[in-house]
Design an enzyme around this catalytic site. Structure first.
Site, mmCIF file in Angstrom:
data_model
loop_
_atom_site.group_PDB
_atom_site.id
_atom_site.type_symbol
_atom_site.label_atom_id
_atom_site.label_comp_id
_atom_site.label_asym_id
_atom_site.label_seq_id
_atom_site.Cartn_x
_atom_site.Cartn_y
_atom_site.Cartn_z
ATOM 1 N N ALA A 42 0.889 -1.349 0.296
ATOM 2 C CA ALA A 42 -0.187 0.276 -0.404
ATOM 3 C C ALA A 42 0.634 0.999 -0.126
ATOM 4 O O ALA A 42 2.091 1.109 -0.264
ATOM 5 C CB ALA A 42 -0.605 0.085 1.594
ATOM 6 N N GLY A 53 0.514 -4.786 1.331
ATOM 7 C CA GLY A 53 -1.016 -4.579 0.664
ATOM 8 C C GLY A 53 -0.764 -5.750 -1.195
ATOM 9 O O GLY A 53 -1.776 -6.561 -1.427
ATOM 10 N N GLU A 103 -0.915 -9.364 0.512
ATOM 11 C CA GLU A 103 -2.546 -9.359 0.930
ATOM 12 C C GLU A 103 -3.185 -9.599 -0.805
ATOM 13 O O GLU A 103 -4.567 -10.277 -0.657
ATOM 14 C CB GLU A 103 -3.163 -8.414 1.244
ATOM 15 C CG GLU A 103 -2.192 -8.414 3.101
ATOM 16 C CD GLU A 103 -3.224 -6.729 3.960
ATOM 17 O OE1 GLU A 103 -2.460 -5.722 3.930
ATOM 18 O OE2 GLU A 103 -3.188 -7.099 4.872
ATOM 19 N N GLU A 126 4.252 -4.884 7.553
ATOM 20 C CA GLU A 126 3.913 -3.772 7.957
ATOM 21 C C GLU A 126 4.447 -3.692 9.532
ATOM 22 O O GLU A 126 4.503 -2.388 10.265
ATOM 23 C CB GLU A 126 2.451 -4.201 8.308
ATOM 24 C CG GLU A 126 1.444 -4.106 6.651
ATOM 25 C CD GLU A 126 1.917 -4.686 5.988
ATOM 26 O OE1 GLU A 126 2.485 -5.647 6.084
ATOM 27 O OE2 GLU A 126 0.704 -4.863 5.033
#
Ligand code: COA
Length: 710
Positions: free
Chosen positions: A69, A115, A118, A140
């Site tokens: 992300a 992300g 994910e 993260e």
């Protein structure tokens, strides 16, 4: 005008839709808000199509799948609720992807992180290239966050509890092979056949000919749940002393979430994400990440300055530092000449380098052949053979000014005109070492940290004479070795050593005044340093430390006066870990305990006084903070950012505080000034606040513009 699109689509003859993500104008694919919106629209489109049998999701970037992300989006989160909402939106999107009703295959080549992973986890099948650039992970927690787009829920459901906790809590990056062994990817293929393999997999999944294997959470793990989570928690607390909320939060998200259906688990994850996203720890860690990115681009070298490519390196001095530098260079593919005055010294240096590689071989990250190739890049020499062709010479001889001058003079006689000469020193001013140099413009300092292969910082020191291209050469070389590089101006102790010594002096002084060795060290590890200051002095070597401290005292006067007892400790023959006697005594397997006889060398004897932890911390930490500000004020440091990076990566200043300058911003200059004034009144003028800090306390300015005032 239409906006350039990030996803390109191509439907093949078999009805497999190949989606290629290539974020326009960016080196990497990062999942910003616009990309997520585009993916959402795309999913609506695909849901309505009848000609698509399966989907392949691949990247159009050369060596990157999706880097995660967009970290910049995290900084903008202002409240826990806002964070939770952001997480919910990303989860909803990936939920849609998972429920598409068509097999979706992720074709992973390059970094697939955060992300990005994910997203891949929401696909039905994952194939990775076996390229060394392929790395999968959930970093993260290293940014003070928990995965917020389903990572804490889908990963354990895919690979089990213990394995997923390891990936989530360490943030480690896995090679494709490791990911396959874990069950995180379904297949690994050579990069050249990745796309074809992904298409075939999508087709086979659509036909029902391929059914992915899922390990999931085993029965045994279900039985052992309480134990697994207890162990995970204990291991996090043991490693981080509870300073980092994110790993604990992630454990809770996995624990609570996997005991419930996925939808409920996701809601729990989002709440946890929101909480930690606005924590000061996450802010600090993200700021450190950005600082490391910024120093890759800007260390103050004029734009357009060309660095000399270092193909051949010569290292003079095969001790721990010299051999460590040689090994790091060989690792990076550089040919190294390792010079020393005696064969036994050279043999010892090469043995050390081999030890570094062998350790990696034992851990499975190098083969015996790869170790051999690295060793082959290092050629020992007792004379100047090979020096003439070197692009860079780094001397790493004993910390002695006269000796270093002699080495420089001898090297200058042997090297080419455009060879850069670097001194690896932790305290001696480069201008002094290069006083008689013939080519002062090529002389600079490269301060590596020990052990070189582990410590991530390189402090490059430039004098007024150093040419920009020489600096650029040292910086580029350091980056090639994988180091974070800061450039500082010359002066005794430069930045890192100079700011460290008032801190070490203060720790010794506290023992002199009656504090127990372990109490001082414990206070500082509780503050967040990886080792206490007295254990650090033992590591550095008390003799070495005492020498440096004399250099600094001579240059800076009373402020850096070493505590009287230090000389007695040195006279007593204590050198620290290397001779097994220092503040601690050292037994086998790195075990150490405080040496009670140390108290015979300081006033007060064995009777130690109890100190409040806070008192010990304030004395040591504020001595360091104040000196860091003086370095900035005097232009040794170019920016607070460099000061933060240097202290975090060079000396282990707690990353969760973001570095000394970010910590000062957090405390507020006024508060910091008041503490220093109080300390100065009680303990002497060495604590007199740096004028720059006093000025900032008056103006209300902060070191980092965006920092909140304390
Ligand atoms: N969000 C925002 N920007 C990111 C990013 C992310 N997740 N990952 C990388 N970038 C940016 C970098 O800041 C850099 O920006 P710049 O060109 O403006 O300086 C650019 O992308 C290139 O990154 P760089 O690190 O120079 O590329 P690299 O090829 O050396 O390394 C990675 C690639 C992916 C290994 C590395 O960038 C990385 O580790 N990124 C962090 C990934 C991460 O933590 N993701 C999880 C987020 S929760």
């Amino acid at each position: 005008m239409s906006v350039p699109r990030a996803f390109a689509q191509e439907l093949d003859r078999d009805g497999i839709l190949v989606l290629t993500l290539d974020v326009p104008g960016e080196k990497l694919n990062v999942l910003g808000r616009a990309i997520l919106a585009e993916l959402e629209a795309l999913l609506s489109e695909i849901e309505a199509r009848v000609d698509v049998r399966g989907v392949v999701l691949r990247s159009g970037k050369a060596d990157n799948f999706i880097a995660g992300a967009d970290i910049k989006d995290f900084v903008r989160i202002r409240s826990a609720l806002e964070g939770e909402t952001l997480s919910r939106a990303a989860q909803a999107l990936l939920d849609r992807l998972e429920r598409l009703g068509l097999p979706v295959v992720a074709a992973i080549h390059g970094a697939c992180l955060g992300g990005g992973l994910e997203l891949a986890l929401a696909c039905r099948y994952r194939i990775a290239s076996d390229d060394p650039k392929t790395a999968l992970g959930l970093p993260e927690v290293t940014l003070g966050l928990v995965p917020g787009a389903g990572g804490t829920q889908r990963l354990p459901r895919l690979v089990g509890l213990a394995k997923s906790l390891d990936v989530i809590l360490t943030g480690r990056r896995l090679s494709a092979r490791r990911a396959l062994a874990l069950g995180l990817v379904d297949d690994v293929v050579p990069g050249v056949v990745l796309d074809g393999a992904a298409r075939r997999a999508a087709l086979a999944l659509a036909d029902g000919g391929l059914v992915p294997r899922r390990r999931g959470i085993s029965l045994l793990e279900r039985l052992l749940r309480p134990l697994i989570f207890r162990k995970a928690r204990a291991s996090v607390l043991a490693k981080s002393g509870g300073h980092y909320p994110a790993p604990l939060s992630a454990i809770e998200a996995v624990r609570e979430g996997t005991a419930r259906p996925l939808a409920e688990g996701l809601a729990i994850e989002a709440r946890r994400f929101g909480e930690v996203a606005v924590s000061p720890v996450s802010r600090a860690l993200v700021s450190v990440f950005f600082a490391t990115q910024e120093i890759k681009k800007d260390v103050g070298i004029p734009e357009g300055t060309a660095a000399r490519e270092v193909r051949k390196l010569a290292v003079v001095g095969a001790g721990l530092m010299g051999a460590g530098i040689a090994a790091a260079a060989a690792e990076a593919g550089v040919l190294v000449r390792l010079k020393d005055a005696s064969s036994p010294a050279l043999a010892k240096g090469l043995r050390y380098a081999r030890g570094v590689f062998d350790e990696r071989r034992r851990r499975g990250s190098l083969t015996a052949r790869e170790v051999g190739r690295r060793m082959d890049r290092m050629a020992p020499t007792l004379d100047d053979t090979g020096l003439r062709r070197a692009d860079l010479v780094i001397e790493a001889v004993f910390e002695d000014l006269e000796l270093k001058r002699r080495v420089l003079a001898a090297a200058e006689a042997a090297i080419g005109d455009d060879c850069v000469f670097a001194s690896n020193t932790s305290s001696l001013p480069i201008g002094e070492i290069g006083r008689d140099a013939r080519r002062k413009t090529r002389v600079l300092g490269m301060h590596f940290f020990s052990p070189v292969h582990r410590m991530p910082l390189l402090e490059v020191i430039v004098t007024n004479d150093t040419d920009a291209w020489a600096t650029a050469t040292a910086v580029a070389f350091g980056r090639r070795l994988g180091k974070h590089v800061i450039v500082v101006r010359d002066g005794p102790g430069f930045y890192t050593t100079r700011a460290l010594f008032p801190y070490l002096n203060e720790a010794t002084r506290l023992v002199e005044e009656g504090a127990a060795v372990e109490a001082v060290d414990r206070a500082m590890t509780a503050f967040g340093f990886p080792v206490g200051p007295l254990a650090l002095i033992d590591e550095v070597g008390i003799d070495v430390g005492s020498k440096i401290s004399k250099v600094l005292h001579h240059s800076f006067g009373d402020r850096m006066e070493p505590p009287e007892s230090l000389a007695r400790v040195v006279e007593d023959g204590r050198q620290g870990r290397k001779n097994g006697r220092g503040f601690y005594v050292y037994g086998g397997k790195g075990k150490k305990r405080v040496d009670p006889s140390i108290y015979g060398l300081v006033p007060g004897g064995p009777e130690r006084r109890a100190y409040e932890e806070r008192v010990l911390q304030d004395r040591c930490v504020f001595a360091l903070l104040n000196e860091a500000v003086l370095c900035l004020q005097e232009g040794i440091l170019r920016s607070p950012r460099d000061g933060d990076v240097g202290m975090v990566f060079g000396l282990g200043f707690p990353p969760f505080l973001g570095g000394p300058f970010r910590y000062l911003d957090h405390l507020g200059a006024r508060f910091a000034t008041e503490v220093l004034e109080r300390l100065a009144a009680a303990h002497g003028p060495r604590f007199a606040p740096a004028p720059m800090l006093v000025e900032m306390a008056k103006s209300g300015k902060t070191f980092h513009q965006e920092a909140p005032r304390g």
